[in-house]
Scaffold this active site. Structure first.
Site, short mmCIF file in Angstrom:
data_model
loop_
_atom_site.label_atom_id
_atom_site.label_comp_id
_atom_site.label_asym_id
_atom_site.label_seq_id
_atom_site.Cartn_x
_atom_site.Cartn_y
_atom_site.Cartn_z
CG HIS A 13 -2.06 1.22 1.23
ND1 HIS A 13 -3.55 0.87 1.46
CD2 HIS A 13 -1.74 2.40 1.41
CE1 HIS A 13 -4.16 1.95 1.34
NE2 HIS A 13 -3.04 2.76 0.81
CG HIS A 15 -1.41 6.93 -1.80
ND1 HIS A 15 -2.12 5.90 -3.03
CD2 HIS A 15 -1.61 6.22 -0.86
CE1 HIS A 15 -4.03 5.69 -1.58
NE2 HIS A 15 -2.50 6.01 -0.54
CG HIS A 193 -7.73 3.84 0.30
ND1 HIS A 193 -7.19 2.91 -1.10
CD2 HIS A 193 -6.53 4.42 1.04
CE1 HIS A 193 -5.87 3.62 -0.45
NE2 HIS A 193 -5.12 4.04 0.18
CD GLU A 196 -7.84 6.57 5.77
OE1 GLU A 196 -7.86 6.60 4.13
OE2 GLU A 196 -5.85 6.86 5.87
CG ASP A 274 -1.47 5.79 3.18
OD1 ASP A 274 -1.45 5.12 2.21
OD2 ASP A 274 -2.17 5.99 4.24
CG ASP A 275 0.11 8.85 1.00
OD1 ASP A 275 0.23 8.95 0.05
OD2 ASP A 275 -0.64 8.84 2.15
#
Ligand code: ADE
Ligand code: ZN
Length: 329
Positions: A13, A15, A193, A196, A274-275
């Site tokens: 996961h 991005h 997603h 969350e 994630d980021d």
């Protein structure tokens, strides 16, 4: 145990644009005479206030990524960053919306550039990347159909999945069922997603309406013990991103994060960043947090890698090659 940084890791996961180092974005902005000063703090890190503002800053950063060459360079920078943290396999979310605006012809050019960089990184750094085409929920269902069309046209060895990111509080999974059906038809793995910014109902809706095998985050399933049992029984895999959840304020601290409770309840959990630059994290920091707060050690980290290996959306040959790498380390 081997130093956490050296443990071989799989990340499901990530991005691609969200992994862009701030200096990379700032440099492109400078070269293109785009003023992005408002999205950085005094230390040069991404600056945002909460999830919706995070999405605004994310999208502002993407405005400097305007060509296939930009995405080629970004992919190399991101894979170097990941390989440096011991990542041997990564699945990156790629958004046609940020790569030519959903046009299939433009998308092919962007994708070719991304794949060329991935091939170079694999040869030079030993990290394998696969792409998961991702639509953005708050951009609406029409754009999601374009994204699914891009995914259908380019599904294969490199593009292996389809997903949805963005603001979970906008629209409903059923609005995206058409796009997911199209992606399923060409054999892509599916992830969404959910759980969350939405609760257990949001996870249930993603499972029912989109028929995904993986959930991005999914952590708020913990609020419903029946749903936790269902996830465990059905083998639904969660792409858990603890550092992201804490940085965005979903949980006040890692101690209160449900990842360990979910694992103990028998849910298949994986861990990702994630980021990473947005959340001041890396895969090693994620592992360190799990070791420090929940006492995770070699058995838990081995099991993370094996769960991710089984849940990866790659072809059997790639899975076998990654399995051999895991065994060799
Ligand atoms: N896009 C990038 N990061 C995201 C996140 N944590 N949730 C939803 N959409 C995203
Ligand atoms: Zn995400």
């Amino acid at each position: 145990m081997t130093a956490l940084r050296d443990l071989p890791k799989l990340e499901l996961h990530l991005h691609l644009e969200g992994a862009a180092p701030p200096a990379f974005i700032r440099d492109l902005a400078k070269r293109k005479h785009i003023d992005l000063s408002r999205i950085f703090d005094a230390q040069g890190a991404y600056a945002y206030d909460g999830f919706v503002d995070f999405l605004r800053v994310y999208e502002a950063a993407c405005t400097v990524l305007t060509s296939p060459q930009d995405f080629h360079d970004l992919t190399l920078a991101v894979l170097e960053q990941s390989a440096d943290q011991g990542v041997i396999y990564t699945e990156a979310f790629l958004s046609p919306d940020f790569c030519g605006g959903g046009d299939v012809v433009a998308w092919r050019d962007y994708l070719a550039a991304i794949e060329a960089a991935a091939t170079q990184a694999e040869a030079q750094l030993g990290i394998t990347m696969r792409g998961c085409v991702t639509c953005i929920r708050h951009f609406g269902s029409d754009k999601a159909r374009y994204a699914a069309r891009c995914a259908q046209e380019t599904a294969g060895r490199f593009i292996t999945g389809f997903g949805i990111a963005g603001d979970e509080n906008m629209l409903h999974p059923r609005d995206f069922a058409y796009a997911f059906d199209a992606a399923r038809e060409v054999g892509l793995g599916l992830t969404a997603h959910a759980g969350e910014w939405g609760g257990p109902d949001s996870v249930r809706a993603a499972l029912q309406d989109l028929r995904v095998s993986r959930i991005g985050h999914g952590v708020r399933a913990i609020e419903d013990p029946v749903l936790v049992d269902t996830l465990a029984e059905q083998g639904v895999v969660l792409e858990v991103c603890p550092g992201s959840n804490v940085a965005l304020g979903l949980y006040p601290s890692l101690d209160l994060h449900p990842v360990d409770r979910l694992r103990r309840a028998g849910v298949a959990v994986t861990v990702s960043t994630d980021d990473p630059p947005f959340f001041h994290t890396t895969m090693t920091r994620e592992y360190q947090g799990l070791a420090d707060h929940f006492g995770w050690d070699a058995p838990e980290f081995d099991s993370l890698a094996q769960t991710a290996l089984q849940a990866a959306f790659c072809d059997p040959e790639t899975r076998a090659a990654i399995a051999r790498k895991l065994e060799a380390r």
